[in-house]
Write a protein that holds these residues in place. Structure first.
Motif, PDB file in Angstrom:
ATOM      1  N   THR A 131       2.144   9.286 -21.833  1.00 59.19           N
ATOM      2  CA  THR A 131       2.404  10.687 -21.476  1.00 59.19           C
ATOM      3  C   THR A 131       1.932  11.623 -22.586  1.00 59.19           C
ATOM      4  O   THR A 131       1.248  12.620 -22.324  1.00 59.19           O
ATOM      5  CB  THR A 131       3.925  10.888 -21.240  1.00 59.19           C
ATOM      6  OG1 THR A 131       4.339   9.955 -20.241  1.00 59.19           O
ATOM      7  CG2 THR A 131       4.241  12.302 -20.806  1.00 59.19           C
ATOM      8  N   ASP A 150      -6.004   6.412 -17.610  1.00 57.76           N
ATOM      9  CA  ASP A 150      -4.592   6.135 -17.837  1.00 57.76           C
ATOM     10  C   ASP A 150      -4.435   4.614 -17.809  1.00 57.76           C
ATOM     11  O   ASP A 150      -4.498   3.989 -16.754  1.00 57.76           O
ATOM     12  CB  ASP A 150      -3.772   6.818 -16.739  1.00 57.76           C
ATOM     13  CG  ASP A 150      -2.310   6.406 -16.755  1.00 57.76           C
ATOM     14  OD1 ASP A 150      -1.951   5.469 -17.488  1.00 57.76           O
ATOM     15  OD2 ASP A 150      -1.524   7.023 -16.008  1.00 57.76           O
ATOM     16  N   ALA A 179       6.646  -3.107 -14.571  1.00 57.00           N
ATOM     17  CA  ALA A 179       5.808  -1.903 -14.593  1.00 57.00           C
ATOM     18  C   ALA A 179       6.568  -0.740 -15.221  1.00 57.00           C
ATOM     19  O   ALA A 179       5.964   0.209 -15.723  1.00 57.00           O
ATOM     20  CB  ALA A 179       5.343  -1.549 -13.180  1.00 57.00           C
ATOM     21  N   ALA A 197      -1.776   2.860 -18.845  1.00 51.61           N
ATOM     22  CA  ALA A 197      -0.372   2.431 -19.025  1.00 51.61           C
ATOM     23  C   ALA A 197      -0.128   1.053 -18.421  1.00 51.61           C
ATOM     24  O   ALA A 197       0.562   0.217 -19.005  1.00 51.61           O
ATOM     25  CB  ALA A 197       0.583   3.455 -18.408  1.00 51.61           C
ATOM     26  N   GLN A 198      -0.703   0.798 -17.253  1.00 48.16           N
ATOM     27  CA  GLN A 198      -0.472  -0.488 -16.588  1.00 48.16           C
ATOM     28  C   GLN A 198      -1.578  -1.506 -16.851  1.00 48.16           C
ATOM     29  O   GLN A 198      -1.348  -2.709 -16.743  1.00 48.16           O
ATOM     30  CB  GLN A 198      -0.329  -0.281 -15.063  1.00 48.16           C
ATOM     31  CG  GLN A 198       0.841   0.592 -14.660  1.00 48.16           C
ATOM     32  CD  GLN A 198       2.198  -0.019 -14.990  1.00 48.16           C
ATOM     33  OE1 GLN A 198       2.345  -1.233 -15.134  1.00 48.16           O
ATOM     34  NE2 GLN A 198       3.203   0.823 -15.130  1.00 48.16           N
ATOM     35  N   GLY A 211       3.408   7.632 -26.483  1.00 47.68           N
ATOM     36  CA  GLY A 211       3.174   6.846 -25.278  1.00 47.68           C
ATOM     37  C   GLY A 211       2.054   7.464 -24.450  1.00 47.68           C
ATOM     38  O   GLY A 211       1.414   8.436 -24.885  1.00 47.68           O
ATOM     39  N   ASN A 253       0.607   2.041 -10.929  1.00 50.59           N
ATOM     40  CA  ASN A 253       1.950   1.474 -11.111  1.00 50.59           C
ATOM     41  C   ASN A 253       2.696   1.322  -9.791  1.00 50.59           C
ATOM     42  O   ASN A 253       3.575   0.479  -9.673  1.00 50.59           O
ATOM     43  CB  ASN A 253       2.785   2.353 -12.060  1.00 50.59           C
ATOM     44  CG  ASN A 253       3.029   3.732 -11.496  1.00 50.59           C
ATOM     45  OD1 ASN A 253       2.099   4.406 -11.047  1.00 50.59           O
ATOM     46  ND2 ASN A 253       4.261   4.175 -11.491  1.00 50.59           N
ATOM     47  N   LEU A 312      -4.941   1.127 -13.406  1.00 52.61           N
ATOM     48  CA  LEU A 312      -4.177   0.207 -12.548  1.00 52.61           C
ATOM     49  C   LEU A 312      -2.933   0.971 -12.078  1.00 52.61           C
ATOM     50  O   LEU A 312      -2.131   1.390 -12.903  1.00 52.61           O
ATOM     51  CB  LEU A 312      -3.788  -1.017 -13.380  1.00 52.61           C
ATOM     52  CG  LEU A 312      -3.355  -2.314 -12.717  1.00 52.61           C
ATOM     53  CD1 LEU A 312      -3.115  -3.387 -13.759  1.00 52.61           C
ATOM     54  CD2 LEU A 312      -2.166  -2.216 -11.812  1.00 52.61           C
ATOM     55  N   VAL A 327      -6.212   6.822 -13.120  1.00 48.26           N
ATOM     56  CA  VAL A 327      -5.442   5.652 -13.522  1.00 48.26           C
ATOM     57  C   VAL A 327      -6.297   4.389 -13.354  1.00 48.26           C
ATOM     58  O   VAL A 327      -7.029   4.253 -12.378  1.00 48.26           O
ATOM     59  CB  VAL A 327      -4.129   5.569 -12.704  1.00 48.26           C
ATOM     60  CG1 VAL A 327      -4.368   5.260 -11.224  1.00 48.26           C
ATOM     61  CG2 VAL A 327      -3.165   4.548 -13.303  1.00 48.26           C
TER      62      VAL A 327
HETATM   63  N1  PMP Z   1       0.878   6.163 -16.137  1.00 48.25           N
HETATM   64  C1  PMP Z   1       1.265   5.093 -15.453  1.00 48.25           C
HETATM   65  C2  PMP Z   1       0.333   4.459 -14.478  1.00 48.25           C
HETATM   66  C3  PMP Z   1       2.535   4.565 -15.661  1.00 48.25           C
HETATM   67  O1  PMP Z   1       2.924   3.491 -14.978  1.00 48.25           O
HETATM   68  C4  PMP Z   1       3.396   5.190 -16.601  1.00 48.25           C
HETATM   69  C5  PMP Z   1       4.788   4.662 -16.853  1.00 48.25           C
HETATM   70  N2  PMP Z   1       5.479   4.286 -15.709  1.00 48.25           N
HETATM   71  C6  PMP Z   1       2.922   6.292 -17.297  1.00 48.25           C
HETATM   72  C7  PMP Z   1       1.663   6.752 -17.041  1.00 48.25           C
HETATM   73  C8  PMP Z   1       3.768   6.986 -18.318  1.00 48.25           C
HETATM   74  O2  PMP Z   1       4.032   6.148 -19.374  1.00 48.25           O
HETATM   75  P1  PMP Z   1       5.096   6.538 -20.503  1.00 48.25           P
HETATM   76  O3  PMP Z   1       6.341   6.941 -19.756  1.00 48.25           O
HETATM   77  O4  PMP Z   1       5.286   5.291 -21.280  1.00 48.25           O
HETATM   78  O5  PMP Z   1       4.518   7.655 -21.277  1.00 48.25           O
END
Ligand code: PMP
Length: 410
Positions: A99, A204, A34, A206-207, A97, A179, A177, A175
């Protein structure tokens, strides 16, 4: 007679060179997916071949290298479009990314849509990168953050979400999923409910992008942000998907080269989508590497990977539940790939340190979700997070490592 395994994890593991290494004299057991996932050889090879064979800037040159680099870069955009089923490439913006994607929306659409006294809805389980950009926006504007509460299993209280929506709500950002908990949120419903109030929704991802098949048209979300490095691709590259009409209505984020059509000292005309949001020389190698990661995922099949990971999660949950003094944090009905836990009388950092002596990599801490830790009144958890290259034997190693941790601290 032998039957062919549905998911040949041993074959898959051979694609990831790092999985052969040892840590502290033990075979690496990598359970911190994760945070970031490992890279298949094909992604590593792609980065090497980009730099050794075609390195050039994109969109600028008439020369062959520049054209090849541009083709690869735009080809990667097209692969990502297909992966999440966006309508068109113009809706796929390369970012650094997740963020950066969220900050981009907060400082463009957010600034345009949200006024003094208005509200932005997030949830209690958000990563800091889906909290702080909205908090900053609200502070800038005199707006308010509203937070969807969760139950003790780590599931959103959907009734409370519906109650929070009002004419003051201008954006929802949730979000897909979690993290820290592994909860899969009912994002299709979340989007549909927000749309009844004409409120756009950012997810979001990311996951979720690395672990679930995602179809942004089916979800009907307005934005979907994710990171390459969690999707078996390089760091420093990510994606912001947005619906064309919204992206077009949005002011620019960063400005400079690439994102302009023409510049005079009097006036600048911005470029078309998606370049309007891609100022400066982009992370060309990162984008191309992400394209290779998408190719790799397609050979595995995210649906097959999801089925395998969920079998692994079930096995891990059952095994951890047999350990006396272990408490799971995050027991939602719909979960994916995350086992967050506490051991009675032992700080999570100490768990992580002992496990590392066994070659087992997990994450300990607040997982960038401090408000979630506050909700559970705990400072931190130990988190094992899975990917499709993990095995039941690695879960067994984790269980053994946890017993060892108890022994060390007894
Ligand atoms: N949202 C979630 C749910 C995440 O798990 C993460 C990274 N741990 C982020 C946002 C941020 O991702 P990044 O650091 O790659 O920008």
């Amino acid at each position: 007679m032998t039957t062919k395994p549905v998911f040949d994890v041993e074959a898959v593991r051979k694609d990831f060179p790092i999985l052969n290494r040892e840590v502290q004299g033990k075979p690496l057991v990598y359970l911190d997916n994760a945070a970031t996932s490992q890279k298949p050889q094909s992604v590593i090879d792609k980065l090497v071949s980009y730099y050794s064979e075609i390195n050039a800037n994109v969109h600028r040159g008439v020369h062959t290298l520049s054209q090849e680099a541009t083709d690869e870069y735009e080809g990667a955009r097209s692969k990502v479009r297909k992966l999440i089923n966006a309508k068109e490439e113009a809706e796929i913006i390369f970012t650094r990314g997740t963020t950066e994607g969220i900050n981009l929306v907060a400082q463009t659409l957010g600034v345009q849509r949200v006024g003094e006294g208005d509200e932005v809805i997030i949830s209690n389980m958000e990563h800091h990168s889906n909290v702080v950009p909205w908090q900053v926006l609200c502070d800038q504007i005199g707006a308010h953050l509203r937070v969807v509460p969760i139950n003790d299993d780590g599931e959103l209280l959907m009734d409370e979400y519906e109650k929070l929506l009002s004419p003051r709500t201008k954006l929802v950002s949730i979000v897909h999923l979690s993290n820290a908990l592994g909860t899969i949120n009912p994002v299709k419903d979340i989007v549909a409910i927000a749309h009844q109030h004409d409120v756009p929704v950012l997810l979001d991802g990311a996951q979720s992008a690395p672990h679930l098949p995602v179809d942004v048209q089916d979800l009907d979300c307005d934005f979907y942000a994710f990171s390459g490095h969690k999707l078996y691709g390089p760091t420093g590259i990510g994606i912001l998907y947005g619906k064309r009409e919204l992206l077009e209505s949005m002011s620019v984020y960063q400005t400079g080269g690439e994102q302009i059509k023409s510049v005079t000292f009097e006036k600048t005309i911005y470029n078309d989508l998606p370049y309007k949001f891609e100022a400066g020389t982009p992370n060309i190698a990162g984008a191309i590497g992400l394209g290779a990661a998408v190719d790799y995922i397609n050979t595995i099949g995210l649906d097959r990977a999801e089925a395998y990971e969920s079998e692994l999660l079930q096995y891990g949950t059952e095994q951890l539940q047999t350990i006396e003094g272990l408490k799971l944090i995050g027991t939602a009905q719909h979960k994916s790939g995350v086992l967050s836990f506490l051991l009675e009388g032992i700080h999570p950092h100490d768990i992580g340190t002992v496990l590392d002596t066994q070659g087992i990599a997990i994450r300990t801490g607040h997982h960038c979700t401090q408000p979630l830790m506050q909700r559970f009144q705990i400072p931190a958890t130990a988190r094992a997070s899975l990917a499709f290259y993990n095995t039941k034997a690695e879960i067994d190693a984790l269980v053994e490592g946890i017993h060892k941790t108890f022994e060390v601290f007894s």
